[in-house]
Design a protein around this motif. Structure first.
Motif, PDB file in Angstrom:
ATOM      1  N   HIS A  16       0.737  -1.145   0.195  1.00  0.00           N
ATOM      2  CA  HIS A  16      -0.123   0.076   0.032  1.00  0.00           C
ATOM      3  C   HIS A  16       0.916   0.987   0.164  1.00  0.00           C
ATOM      4  O   HIS A  16       2.308   1.228   0.311  1.00  0.00           O
ATOM      5  CB  HIS A  16      -1.194  -0.122   1.258  1.00  0.00           C
ATOM      6  N   CYS A  35       5.663   5.948   4.668  1.00  0.00           N
ATOM      7  CA  CYS A  35       4.358   5.131   4.017  1.00  0.00           C
ATOM      8  C   CYS A  35       4.018   6.002   2.887  1.00  0.00           C
ATOM      9  O   CYS A  35       2.824   5.337   2.244  1.00  0.00           O
ATOM     10  CB  CYS A  35       3.201   5.103   5.129  1.00  0.00           C
ATOM     11  N   HIS A  41       4.738  -0.056  -0.708  1.00  0.00           N
ATOM     12  CA  HIS A  41       5.732  -0.748   0.419  1.00  0.00           C
ATOM     13  C   HIS A  41       4.600  -1.889   0.935  1.00  0.00           C
ATOM     14  O   HIS A  41       3.525  -1.706   0.903  1.00  0.00           O
ATOM     15  CB  HIS A  41       6.212   0.012   1.591  1.00  0.00           C
ATOM     16  N   HIS A  43       3.267  -4.932   3.804  1.00  0.00           N
ATOM     17  CA  HIS A  43       3.048  -5.345   5.177  1.00  0.00           C
ATOM     18  C   HIS A  43       2.595  -6.786   5.259  1.00  0.00           C
ATOM     19  O   HIS A  43       1.850  -7.385   4.220  1.00  0.00           O
ATOM     20  CB  HIS A  43       1.815  -4.605   5.916  1.00  0.00           C
ATOM     21  N   GLU A 126      -0.949  -4.625  11.778  1.00  0.00           N
ATOM     22  CA  GLU A 126      -0.146  -4.233  10.490  1.00  0.00           C
ATOM     23  C   GLU A 126       1.413  -4.629  10.851  1.00  0.00           C
ATOM     24  O   GLU A 126       1.981  -4.838   9.633  1.00  0.00           O
ATOM     25  CB  GLU A 126      -0.318  -2.603  10.161  1.00  0.00           C
TER      26      GLU A 126
HETATM   27 NI    NI Z   1       2.423   0.949   5.574  1.00  0.00          NI
END
Ligand code: NI
Length: 137
Positions: A16, A35, A41, A43, A126
């Motif tokens: 995301h 982010c 990137h 998760h 997350e």
């Molecule tokens: Ni993230």
């Protein structure tokens, strides 16, 4: 009859980018830091779905765990796993895919598939230290 919460754990990997298209790149970088990386990137999301209700006296179940497992697989894992959430998962084309918003989207999808007499709570990790909980409030 006793009320019991059953829990099913699941997992998906997804990419995301956190970004508000109304903002400048500078403001996005300031608020979302790494982010906001335009190259995305990933998760390893850990999902816990809790369903709470009275035990059915005929089956001894609150809800058939196999059915819950299959629902999570077909409705969430198949749609989210190894996806770019911003680009490939429809609600996030116009919704920032934060853990908070992902939890709400998952709750909304599963809520339609589970009997209304049963309470539904989504817990989404997350990272191992960052997680959110949503129960439809
Ligand atoms: Ni993230």
């Amino acid at each position: 009859m006793a009320k019991v919460a059953i829990h099913r754990k699941a997992h998906f990997n997804a990419a995301h980018r956190l970004y508000n298209s109304d903002w400048s790149d500078e403001r996005n970088a300031l608020v979302f830091g790494k982010c906001a990386n335009p190259h995305y990137h990933g998760h390893n999301y850990e999902l816990i779905v809790a369903v709470k209700g009275e035990i059915n006296p005929e089956t001894g179940f609150v809800m058939d765990m196999k059915r819950l497992k299959n629902l999570i697989e077909s409705e969430i894992e198949d749609k989210f796993d190894h996806k770019n959430l911003n680009e490939e998962v429809v609600p996030f084309k116009s919704l920032n895919p934060t853990a908070e918003n992902i939890a709400v989207v998952i709750w909304n999808i599963l809520r339609e598939k589970i009997e209304t007499r049963l309470e539904l709570t989504i817990t989404l990790y997350e990272t191992s230290r960052n997680y959110v909980v949503y129960s439809g409030e």
